[in-house]
Scaffold this active site. Structure first.
Site, short mmCIF file in Angstrom:
data_model
loop_
_atom_site.label_atom_id
_atom_site.label_comp_id
_atom_site.label_asym_id
_atom_site.label_seq_id
_atom_site.Cartn_x
_atom_site.Cartn_y
_atom_site.Cartn_z
CB CYS A 1 -1.19 -0.50 5.30
SG CYS A 1 0.71 -0.68 4.95
CG ASP B 1 23.01 -34.80 -6.24
OD1 ASP B 1 23.46 -35.71 -6.78
OD2 ASP B 1 21.84 -34.67 -5.97
CD GLU C 1 -1.42 -2.26 2.11
OE1 GLU C 1 -2.30 -3.02 2.85
OE2 GLU C 1 -0.26 -2.63 2.03
CB ALA D 1 19.84 -41.86 -7.72
N GLY E 1 16.60 -35.46 0.43
CA GLY E 1 16.45 -36.70 -0.55
C GLY E 1 15.36 -37.47 -0.11
NE ARG F 1 17.31 -24.58 -6.57
CZ ARG F 1 18.53 -25.52 -6.96
NH1 ARG F 1 19.16 -24.57 -7.58
NH2 ARG F 1 18.64 -26.77 -6.85
CG LEU G 1 20.87 -26.57 -2.57
CD1 LEU G 1 20.80 -26.69 -1.32
CD2 LEU G 1 20.05 -27.27 -3.57
#
Length: 363
Positions: free
Chosen positions: A85, A201, A53, A163, A292, A185, A205
């Site tokens: 607000c 891995d 606002e 996997a 996982g 993400r 990220l």
């Protein structure tokens, strides 16, 4: 579609720009309109301030007098770092306020609407309520359940494997899925993986969509024994993008890493109910879980997942592959969730599941 709904849809689209960037505050959108003309727009800014606002009123200036404000959440009524607000809208001479949903925060909860009505401002609500409830689910869940809204992302083969075998890094889905996951993400406050994902891995990220790199979420690792290797990319980049570790052990780690001491389950793992409560206390509204299989199973069994985004590729890995969820067939998702969307992303398919008690229109 009537005019109120059309303008509220605009406000909802603006609010979505703030997803994952507003800290403990809700990602709100606001549009100021008079005689069919937009005078000002705003959405909650990074870190949660200024509010939507405030941004819209600043753009409109003196033209706000006599206008209608479309806001995706009831305007706030409490004094924080800035004034309420609701009072700002009154002071600007707003004639009418249309909101999507009431703010469940005990500091507001109807008081914002009351301030407006007491000042002679016309107030209408429940316009676009279903969509706003979904868009603001992170904030609403944190207020109501004292934990973040949890989205579980799973990328699997046609036969439900993540996997090719134990401790094997396996690329299953294609570039279109990768781009969509990076958008997820950017729209999340934090992302959670287990230590095994880090060891196998070595992920970053972060969000690597062009122009959105600054929208990377807080990276969180469930690391029971506090044994994340110092050479891991997460540790090496912790001073650039924060890393939090959920652990049952206290201890110091590398600079830029925060260790959150969590309760322990009887079998020695991190108690995720306690961990999520602690994340909520730190202002995390939306949590994306990328793996996982143990974390996925633990969260599902504890009924702590609100949404599942299942990305599936037609490739078949075979019985030697690793199941997406420990000791739980993917077909069981239908017992806890209902399918709300399905789309094709290149050679992959995305199916979205939401809690059975959540009802909304797709948008």
């Amino acid at each position: 579609m009537n005019a109120d709904r059309r303008w509220m849809d605009y406000a909802l689209r603006l609010g979505r720009r703030a997803l994952g960037s507003t800290a403990e505050n809700p990602p709100v959108g606001c549009v100021l309109v008079r005689d069919g003309r937009v005078l000002g727009v705003g959405w909650t800014q990074p870190g949660g301030r200024p509010h939507a606002e405030t941004e819209a009123l600043k753009m409109a200036g003196g033209q706000a007098n006599g206008a209608t404000a479309y806001v995706t959440l009831e305007p706030c009524a409490h004094h924080g770092r800035t004034g309420p607000c609701a009072e700002a809208l009154v002071k600007a001479g707003i004639a009418r306020v249309v909101t999507a949903i009431e703010d469940p925060d005990p500091r507001v909860s109807g008081r914002g609407h009351a301030i407006l009505r007491a000042a002679g401002v016309a107030v209408d609500g429940a316009v676009g309520a279903e969509e706003a409830t979904y868009d603001l689910a992170g904030f609403l869940t944190r207020i109501a359940k004292k934990r973040p809204y949890v989205t579980l992302k799973i990328g699997v083969s046609a036969d439900g494997k993540i996997a090719a075998g134990p401790h094997q890094r396996t690329a299953i889905t294609g570039p279109e899925v990768k781009a969509r996951v990076h958008l997820l993400r950017a729209q999340s406050d934090a992302i959670l993986v287990g230590l095994s994902t880090v060891l196998i891995d070595d992920p970053e990220l972060t969000c690597r969509l062009p122009g959105m790199e600054a929208r990377s979420p807080i990276r969180i690792v469930a690391d029971t024994r506090l044994s994340i290797p110092s050479k891991a990319k997460l540790v090496q980049t912790a001073e650039q993008v924060p890393v939090w570790i959920l652990s049952t052990r206290k201890g110091g780690v590398s600079k830029g890493i925060t260790v959150i001491d969590c309760r322990q389950t009887p079998n020695g793992w991190v108690d995720f109910a306690d961990a999520l409560e602690q994340l909520a206390l730190r202002g995390i509204n939306r949590l994306l879980v990328e793996g996982g299989s143990h974390i996925s199973q633990s969260l599902l069994e504890a009924d702590l997942v609100d949404e599942v985004q299942l990305f599936q590729n037609p490739v078949v890995i075979g019985p030697q592959g690793i199941d997406a969820i420990d000791e739980m067939p993917l077909a069981n998702l239908a017992n806890q969730f209902r399918q709300t969307a399905k789309e094709v992303l290149g050679s992959d398919t995305l199916t979205v599941y939401e809690r059975l008690h959540v009802h909304r229109n797709s948008h």
